[in-house]
Design an enzyme around this catalytic site. Sequence first.
Site, short mmCIF file in Angstrom:
data_model
loop_
_atom_site.label_atom_id
_atom_site.label_comp_id
_atom_site.label_asym_id
_atom_site.label_seq_id
_atom_site.Cartn_x
_atom_site.Cartn_y
_atom_site.Cartn_z
N ARG A 128 0.85 -1.21 0.00
CA ARG A 128 0.00 0.00 0.00
C ARG A 128 0.88 1.25 0.00
NH1 ARG A 128 -4.80 -0.93 4.25
NH2 ARG A 128 -5.52 1.01 3.32
N GLN A 158 -5.55 9.65 4.55
CA GLN A 158 -4.76 9.33 5.75
C GLN A 158 -3.41 10.04 5.75
OE1 GLN A 158 -4.55 5.07 5.82
NE2 GLN A 158 -6.74 4.84 6.25
N ASP A 173 -15.64 3.36 2.42
CA ASP A 173 -15.76 2.02 3.01
C ASP A 173 -17.18 1.49 2.88
OD1 ASP A 173 -13.13 1.92 3.67
OD2 ASP A 173 -13.41 2.49 5.78
#
Length: 649
Positions: A125, A173, A316
């Site tokens: 990631r 993030q 999500d």
Amino acid sequence: MERFPIDVTMVPVGPVRGTIRPPGSKSITNRAFLVAALADGESRLEGWLDADDTQAMRTALSALGAELAPEGSTMVVRGRSGRLSAPEEAVDVRSSGTTARFITAAAALADGPVRVDGSAQLRRRPIEPLVVALRSAGVGVDYLVATGALPICVHPAPLPGGHLAIDASVSSQFASGLMLVSPFAERDTEIDFVDGVAVSRTYLETTAEVMRAFGASVSVDESVSVGSGRQYVGRHYEIEADASAATYPLVAGAITGGVVTVIGIPAASTQADLGVLDVLSAMGCTVDRRPTSITLSAPSDGKLQPVDVDLSLAPDGALSIAVACLFASGPSTLRGLSTLRFKETDRLTALATELGKLGADTTVTDDTIVVVPGAPSGARITTYDDHRMAMAFSLAGLVIPEVVIDDPGCVAKTWPGYWSALEELRPGSVIAGPTATIVAIDGPGGVGKTTVSRTLAEKLGLGHLDTGAFYRGATAAVLRSGVSISDPVAVVDVVHRAALTFRDGAMLLDEVDISDEIRSSSVTSAVSAVAAIPEVRDRMVQLQRRWVAHQPKGAVVEGRDIGTVVFPDADLKIFLTARPDVRARRRAGEVADADVGSIQRDLERRDRADSSREVSPLRAADDAVVIDTSDLPMEGVVEVALSHVAHLG
Ligand code: DC
């Protein structure tokens, strides 16, 4: 640790009904852990999530010198006033994306170089945009294996503040990581987004909320501003239930034609995945958002409408919505999903593959998936070590037979108790089987419900449930917790966490017998107020139905709303009445040193409260047999009841 099988075969259910408190928010828990670890003084965090991703954050922060110790449901964190200590070993962020990004930024505050590494999944990631921004702030970062990926080594340097630019087009993030450490910069920090783009912007607001709660000064607009000099101060902090997790029970309600209530997410919550509520409304569901709860009711005709929606702000939640689209009456288009490619797995591709197995036709472009429902068929679902894939596709199995979910244990990343929670919503587990007999006995206090019900249950070989004991048990739990009974949000939360059981005629709280405590005057005076809260009643009804479902032959159930609400299809409904003075005398016989006058006044006060409350007031069901017990001995009442049972056939 809970053990999980290698797969689960889902069994379709009818409409799911129930109330659920999802676990604590993962996003908020990991932000609060970090902020509390950087704060001045001690913090007490309530409702924190205990799952793989938050354990990753917890152990990473401990490695950096913070102390985090659970005390029951509270996490006690001793803050480090903005200074972390560099460990010898690499900090292991496991498979947690938030931990990787937040700890990389926080490493800039350490007293020496910090190596950060994670699982093979996490090494794939991205981290580069955060590294670029940190380097521009003078923090050295080396890639230890491959450029753009963990493991890395962070060389701390004082953060200067001023203007920073970050590429937040792949994940918010990175920006959240920078925000969280910016109160420790020498000057105010202004974070701009490359090309003005910040995906999942709602998550930045959640970051800001947590920072503000601990005393930081931060605003989120086109860019983000963080004041220097206003550092974090330790405090007592409540962590909301997780909105992403809430999407699973809500979608379960939507696709099975059910009604589901989720509690623990306040009306003012900024959690990103609450965006899913609008999508479910657009699909034809009714969504009722109250200060303490969210209730979803599926469309009354059972048909979900197809939608064309942008889910970039609720990424999500896109997985559960994609599964809901399988059951819509036409093709749906979900847009704004480019970031899904960089999650635990490439979720866009995974969605297309697995929805295809269940009979849908899907088309995927860069950031969009079109779901065309087809003839549903069962299939073995691959979950790609991705908790959200497992939870979302389990929902399909509530409707389509023979859906098998591989590797169900991967849910432990954010919701270790997911499978039991889902089980609680299954109507099969809360409604007694077709051969059980249910006798409902309702009426106000002091009419002899308990004597009559107990005798009747014995004579018929059925279980006996005193539902008043549940309301009293819930009230005892509330009084013990110290929360104010006039704070419904707190009361509902305590009641949902209370482990209440009725066994052999005794009420147990956390397996401790509280049968005496629930008859105390403090419980008696508070119980009507607690019992008037709709979410408390939902929970009690769920527990009571489950109790009865476990009685092999059925039960005699006594209360105030059994024939009207809890078991409206009961085989026999009896409503007992008696004159107030008779009831007061009977109650007085149960209590030492009783003053009949004050007992009568108290009974009348409770009758008024129980009969006039908005939800499930005390009243006889239209098809109840009403028996006035004022001048009838209890044996006589039991005889009348038995004669009605004899007519049941
Ligand atoms: O039957 P009891 O006095 O133990 O009941 C205590 C309280 O619980 C009563 O004041 C109202 C509430 N209750 C209720 O609201 N619904 C029930 N089914 C049972 C009791």
